[in-house]
Design a protein around this motif. Structure first.
Motif, PDB file in Angstrom:
ATOM      1  N   TYR A 130       0.843  -1.203   0.000  1.00 33.55           N
ATOM      2  CA  TYR A 130       0.000   0.000   0.000  1.00 33.55           C
ATOM      3  C   TYR A 130       0.878   1.253   0.000  1.00 33.55           C
ATOM      4  O   TYR A 130       1.900   1.312   0.684  1.00 33.55           O
ATOM      5  N   TRP A 131       0.479   2.249  -0.745  1.00 27.40           N
ATOM      6  CA  TRP A 131       1.212   3.516  -0.802  1.00 27.40           C
ATOM      7  C   TRP A 131       0.225   4.667  -0.830  1.00 27.40           C
ATOM      8  O   TRP A 131      -0.935   4.520  -1.215  1.00 27.40           O
ATOM      9  N   GLN A 132       0.675   5.805  -0.414  1.00 23.81           N
ATOM     10  CA  GLN A 132      -0.051   7.055  -0.652  1.00 23.81           C
ATOM     11  C   GLN A 132       0.961   8.180  -0.645  1.00 23.81           C
ATOM     12  O   GLN A 132       2.023   8.084  -0.009  1.00 23.81           O
ATOM     13  N   ASN A 133       0.659   9.226  -1.362  1.00 19.50           N
ATOM     14  CA  ASN A 133       1.551  10.370  -1.442  1.00 19.50           C
ATOM     15  C   ASN A 133       1.314  11.308  -0.265  1.00 19.50           C
ATOM     16  O   ASN A 133       0.358  11.153   0.492  1.00 19.50           O
ATOM     17  N   SER A 134       2.204  12.274  -0.093  1.00 17.91           N
ATOM     18  CA  SER A 134       2.054  13.210   1.019  1.00 17.91           C
ATOM     19  C   SER A 134       2.290  14.629   0.531  1.00 17.91           C
ATOM     20  O   SER A 134       2.995  14.860  -0.457  1.00 17.91           O
ATOM     21  N   ALA A 135       1.673  15.574   1.237  1.00 16.22           N
ATOM     22  CA  ALA A 135       1.814  16.996   0.903  1.00 16.22           C
ATOM     23  C   ALA A 135       1.928  17.783   2.203  1.00 16.22           C
ATOM     24  O   ALA A 135       1.036  17.706   3.057  1.00 16.22           O
ATOM     25  N   SER A 136       3.021  18.502   2.371  1.00 18.54           N
ATOM     26  CA  SER A 136       3.220  19.367   3.535  1.00 18.54           C
ATOM     27  C   SER A 136       3.264  20.817   3.072  1.00 18.54           C
ATOM     28  O   SER A 136       3.703  21.109   1.948  1.00 18.54           O
ATOM     29  N   TYR A 137       2.823  21.720   3.970  1.00 20.53           N
ATOM     30  CA  TYR A 137       2.620  23.110   3.571  1.00 20.53           C
ATOM     31  C   TYR A 137       3.268  24.072   4.557  1.00 20.53           C
ATOM     32  O   TYR A 137       3.184  23.891   5.776  1.00 20.53           O
ATOM     33  N   SER A 138       3.899  25.078   4.008  1.00 26.54           N
ATOM     34  CA  SER A 138       4.356  26.228   4.780  1.00 26.54           C
ATOM     35  C   SER A 138       3.604  27.440   4.237  1.00 26.54           C
ATOM     36  O   SER A 138       3.753  27.795   3.056  1.00 26.54           O
ATOM     37  N   ASN A 162       6.115  11.820  -3.958  1.00 24.69           N
ATOM     38  CA  ASN A 162       5.449  10.839  -4.810  1.00 24.69           C
ATOM     39  C   ASN A 162       5.875   9.429  -4.395  1.00 24.69           C
ATOM     40  O   ASN A 162       6.928   8.943  -4.790  1.00 24.69           O
ATOM     41  N   ASN A 163       5.046   8.776  -3.595  1.00 26.11           N
ATOM     42  CA  ASN A 163       5.333   7.399  -3.182  1.00 26.11           C
ATOM     43  C   ASN A 163       4.700   6.367  -4.102  1.00 26.11           C
ATOM     44  O   ASN A 163       4.796   5.165  -3.837  1.00 26.11           O
ATOM     45  N   SER A 164       4.066   6.825  -5.177  1.00 24.97           N
ATOM     46  CA  SER A 164       3.407   5.910  -6.099  1.00 24.97           C
ATOM     47  C   SER A 164       4.449   5.167  -6.936  1.00 24.97           C
ATOM     48  O   SER A 164       5.610   5.584  -7.016  1.00 24.97           O
ATOM     49  N   PRO A 165       4.030   4.105  -7.612  1.00 22.43           N
ATOM     50  CA  PRO A 165       4.985   3.351  -8.443  1.00 22.43           C
ATOM     51  C   PRO A 165       5.183   3.920  -9.838  1.00 22.43           C
ATOM     52  O   PRO A 165       5.786   3.252 -10.683  1.00 22.43           O
ATOM     53  N   GLU A 166       4.691   5.140 -10.106  1.00 24.96           N
ATOM     54  CA  GLU A 166       4.882   5.719 -11.427  1.00 24.96           C
ATOM     55  C   GLU A 166       5.348   7.164 -11.336  1.00 24.96           C
ATOM     56  O   GLU A 166       5.032   7.873 -10.375  1.00 24.96           O
ATOM     57  N   ASP A 167       6.102   7.583 -12.335  1.00 23.72           N
ATOM     58  CA  ASP A 167       6.542   8.975 -12.409  1.00 23.72           C
ATOM     59  C   ASP A 167       5.346   9.872 -12.709  1.00 23.72           C
ATOM     60  O   ASP A 167       4.393   9.475 -13.381  1.00 23.72           O
ATOM     61  N   PHE A 180      -3.611  11.607  -5.383  1.00 20.99           N
ATOM     62  CA  PHE A 180      -3.284  10.650  -6.444  1.00 20.99           C
ATOM     63  C   PHE A 180      -3.261   9.282  -5.781  1.00 20.99           C
ATOM     64  O   PHE A 180      -2.459   9.041  -4.878  1.00 20.99           O
ATOM     65  N   ASP A 181      -4.170   8.379  -6.193  1.00 18.44           N
ATOM     66  CA  ASP A 181      -4.256   7.094  -5.504  1.00 18.44           C
ATOM     67  C   ASP A 181      -4.300   5.934  -6.483  1.00 18.44           C
ATOM     68  O   ASP A 181      -4.232   6.120  -7.707  1.00 18.44           O
ATOM     69  N   ASP A 182      -4.388   4.726  -5.949  1.00 19.20           N
ATOM     70  CA  ASP A 182      -4.363   3.503  -6.760  1.00 19.20           C
ATOM     71  C   ASP A 182      -5.739   3.151  -7.308  1.00 19.20           C
ATOM     72  O   ASP A 182      -5.898   2.119  -7.958  1.00 19.20           O
ATOM     73  N   ILE A 183      -6.739   3.985  -7.028  1.00 19.86           N
ATOM     74  CA  ILE A 183      -8.102   3.692  -7.477  1.00 19.86           C
ATOM     75  C   ILE A 183      -8.447   4.483  -8.732  1.00 19.86           C
ATOM     76  O   ILE A 183      -8.873   3.928  -9.743  1.00 19.86           O
ATOM     77  N   LEU A 184      -8.253   5.794  -8.690  1.00 26.30           N
ATOM     78  CA  LEU A 184      -8.615   6.662  -9.818  1.00 26.30           C
ATOM     79  C   LEU A 184      -7.432   7.425 -10.391  1.00 26.30           C
ATOM     80  O   LEU A 184      -7.593   8.180 -11.347  1.00 26.30           O
ATOM     81  N   GLY A 185      -6.247   7.267  -9.816  1.00 25.52           N
ATOM     82  CA  GLY A 185      -5.159   8.162 -10.200  1.00 25.52           C
ATOM     83  C   GLY A 185      -5.400   9.507  -9.556  1.00 25.52           C
ATOM     84  O   GLY A 185      -5.628   9.600  -8.348  1.00 25.52           O
ATOM     85  N   LYS A 238      -4.752   6.903   6.436  1.00 22.80           N
ATOM     86  CA  LYS A 238      -4.714   6.297   5.105  1.00 22.80           C
ATOM     87  C   LYS A 238      -6.046   6.570   4.411  1.00 22.80           C
ATOM     88  O   LYS A 238      -6.914   7.244   4.949  1.00 22.80           O
ATOM     89  N   HIS A 239      -6.205   5.986   3.209  1.00 22.52           N
ATOM     90  CA  HIS A 239      -7.349   6.299   2.355  1.00 22.52           C
ATOM     91  C   HIS A 239      -8.161   5.036   2.030  1.00 22.52           C
ATOM     92  O   HIS A 239      -7.968   4.425   0.975  1.00 22.52           O
ATOM     93  N   PRO A 240      -9.088   4.644   2.899  1.00 20.37           N
ATOM     94  CA  PRO A 240      -9.918   3.474   2.577  1.00 20.37           C
ATOM     95  C   PRO A 240     -11.022   3.812   1.580  1.00 20.37           C
ATOM     96  O   PRO A 240     -11.507   4.940   1.510  1.00 20.37           O
ATOM     97  N   ALA A 241     -11.414   2.809   0.825  1.00 17.18           N
ATOM     98  CA  ALA A 241     -12.553   2.899  -0.089  1.00 17.18           C
ATOM     99  C   ALA A 241     -13.698   2.063   0.494  1.00 17.18           C
ATOM    100  O   ALA A 241     -13.491   1.297   1.436  1.00 17.18           O
TER     101      ALA A 241
END
Length: 650
Positions: free
Chosen positions: A58-66, A88-93, A212-217, A524-527
């Motif tokens: 399982y992976w998910q990306n992260s975003a931190s803000y200043s 970007n922790n996803s398996p694609e660029d 950006f997730d493994d379900i819909l991009g 995390k992001h459950p469906a």
């Protein structure tokens, strides 16, 4: 426990009809449809296990803000800048990044404004003349100024100078932004005018990265009002500059209290952190005194919040401020704060807000999962009720049971979706419904049931919740009539969970499974399928029929007593009862028989009797004549037609 009785065949030659219940109604029930094995449309993956847990990859990306912003209370405008660090922790660029620009909803030409009906709507503007939205400038990525971007309604596409590498690639991008705060921003942000100045409730206020997730991009569904949020987790460093006579509260840890409070307020602030009783930090009598604020033109409030997916804040000259300690199961503590105007003070109203906030969070922390944030701030505003991590906006006129209810509900959202980060934009029931469910339990125990209402019949809402004209629960909020959102996102899913907990699974097994769901999907992001699978795996129950009828479709339940006879025409040998399943939704059967002497006999049958039958016939172990046979004697099941539930002797 009464033994459950099963019969596969009966010799009709030895039975005589004792009573007829009239013409038989046609059944709509199809047991092969209700119990079909194709409810799950995909198998488990490395990302999402068939057990309902995150998969081993399982992976998910992260975003931190200043973020640094300034509030101009003369023109109600916020200006500032944000630097976002995205991993970007996803398996694609990734060649580009999508952002949410929710303030663009308040452009007069936005999709959201175009879809608001002529009649009153929660999601409109208070003034047709208001034309809001962002002004964005100086967009850079990794310090490069030649970044191209495009804005479409409430979304912004940022084209990256070089692809962001998979499995841990990092990029930082920044921009300047400004917007005018709407007076009434879709009941989520706004400005309340009080006798001592405006209260600014500021939310959805900075450009936020889409998930950006493994379900819909990329999840880029436009923000039109009804659907709420789906955001990545990360850390926040926020500086808010406001006039010095303002008090600024945010859902996060205040890093510089000694710079923004007077000495007396600072002492009270620290006292509140260790007090189980509410401590006034700034009283009503101090609001109009210049000495109750530092003698400066403006102040910068510095806040920090970690591992959250959003931040919101409020600012006003009019705030009474009080607080108290929140005790957590681990021995840690947090600080409950309430900010409200004098108009909201007194008469069993906002002076109890901190008490309510503290009690709500302590209950959920003990019952389900420990509260993770350093503060919990309740703000009286013109927003009827809206949640963000560690801060809630609630109606300034609320008091007594209404204030408890909205406070408890909005802070319950810290578990759904702030900790368990489901996609509210698509699956609003996974936060509103789950939250309403835990609110009911919280209200039962608060202050020995001070505001708990004991309803005579738990299924009294069946005609409303199972109206045949409703959409299905699993439709998106945007795909429902606005008048149906309260039923379908809040009340029906909560009813369904209570039904599972109390009548189908049992409290102990259900509560353990529900806690496990929160634990494994925290941050995390459950469906929807993840929730369904986990409850089934943890409890050992096949609930496809339940999810299908209650969530995927709007099926109705209609059970009917269709025949009552005595065994061999002899009341001493027991009664034979037939029950038909007339509606599309199967449910367990509970039936109560009352004998001539007043004895009550209860028989409970599992839902599995309907796996291959539309009628079920069984024996009641009575030894005398019956006067009444009644389905669902406790009124707990959602039977749409109770008129055919009872047989009475003639």
């Amino acid at each position: 426990m009464i033994k459950r009785l099963y019969f596969t065949a009966l010799t009709t030659a030895c039975l005589f009809v004792f009573a007829s219940l009239g013409a038989q109604e046609k059944s709509l029930y199809n047991y092969t449809e209700a119990f079909a094995t194709d409810f799950y449309k995909s198998n488990g993956t490395l990302y999402r296990s068939a057990s309902g847990k995150p998969g081993p990859s399982y992976w998910q990306n992260s975003a931190s803000y200043s973020i640094k912003v300034k509030l101009d209370d003369k023109i109600n405008r916020i200006t500032g800048s944000v630097t976002t660090t995205y991993i970007n922790n996803s398996p694609e660029d990734l060649d580009f990044i999508w952002l949410q620009l929710d303030q663009n909803l308040f452009n007069n030409d936005s999709r959201g404004q175009a879809t608001i009906p002529l009649q009153d709507s929660r999601y409109g503007n208070s003034k047709n003349t208001f034309d809001g939205g962002y002004t964005i400038r100086n967009v850079r990525a990794d310090s490069q100024s030649d970044v191209t971007y495009s804005i479409s309604d409430t979304r912004m596409r940022l084209n990256l100078p070089t692809p962001l590498k998979a499995n841990g690639g990092k990029v930082s991008f920044s921009m300047d932004f400004e917007f005018t705060v709407p007076e009434y921003g879709a009941d989520r942000t706004g400005i309340l005018n009080t006798s001592n100045g405006n209260i600014y409730a500021v939310a959805q206020w900075y450009p936020r990265v889409c998930v950006f997730d493994d379900i819909l991009g990329w999840n880029t569904h436009p923000y039109t009002g009804p659907g709420e949020f789906y955001l990545e987790f990360g850390d926040y460093d926020v500086e808010i500059t406001a006039p010095a006579n303002h008090i600024v509260v945010m859902g996060g840890e205040l890093l510089n209290p000694e710079e923004v409070f007077t000495k007396e307020q600072l002492d009270r602030y620290h006292q509140a952190k260790s007090s189980n009783k509410t401590v006034l930090i700034r009283s009503e009598s101090e609001i109009t005194k210049a000495s109750s604020r530092p003698n400066k033109n403006e102040l910068t409030w510095k806040y920090m919040l970690k591992n959250a997916h959003d931040v919101a804040w409020a600012s006003s000259t009019a705030f009474i401020l009080d607080g108290a300690k929140i005790n957590l199961p681990s021995g840690k503590s947090a600080l409950a704060l309430s900010a409200y105007p004098k108009e909201s003070n007194g008469g069993n109203a906002w002076e109890r807000s901190t008490e309510y906030t503290k009690a709500s969070i302590e209950h959920y922390s003990k019952k389900w999962y420990e509260y993770p944030y350093p503060v919990a701030v309740n703000v009286a505003s013109n927003v009827g009720g809206m949640e963000y991590p560690a801060i809630s906006f609630c109606g300034h006129k609320a008091k007594a049971a209404n204030l408890w209810g909205v406070t408890d509900h909005e802070f319950g959202h810290n578990w759904f979706p702030m900790i368990v980060g489901s996609n509210e934009r698509l699956h609003g029931w996974m936060d509103e419904g789950f939250n309403t469910f835990i609110n009911d339990i919280s209200t039962e125990v608060f202050n020995k049931g001070e505001y708990h209402i004991k309803y005579g019949q738990r299924n009294s809402m069946t005609p409303v919740l199972f109206n045949s004209n409703l959409e299905a629960v699993m439709n998106t909020p945007q795909n429902m009539k606005e008048r149906n959102i309260g039923i379908l996102l809040y009340y029906k899913p909560a009813f369904a969970l209570h039904l599972l907990r109390n009548e189908i699974i049992g409290k102990d097994r259900f509560d353990a499974a529900f806690k496990k769901y929160i634990e494994v999907w925290a941050y995390k992001h459950p469906a929807p399928e993840d929730f369904f699978r986990l409850i089934e795996n943890e409890t050992g129950e096949n609930l496809n029929w339940f999810w299908r009828g209650m969530f995927q479709y709007n099926w109705q339940m209609d059970q009917a007593v269709t025949d009552v006879r005595y065994m061999e025409s002899d009341p001493s040998k027991g009664a034979i009862v037939s029950v038909d399943n007339l509606g599309k939704l199967p449910m367990p059967v509970e039936i109560e028989a009352i004998t001539e002497s007043g004895k009550k006999i209860t028989v409970k049958l599992p839902v599995e009797i309907w796996e291959r039958n539309t009628r079920w016939t069984f024996k009641i172990p009575s030894t005398e004549k019956l006067t009444t046979v009644k389905l669902d004697p406790r009124n707990v099941f959602p039977d749409i037609n109770p008129e055919n539930n009872t047989w009475n002797t003639k």
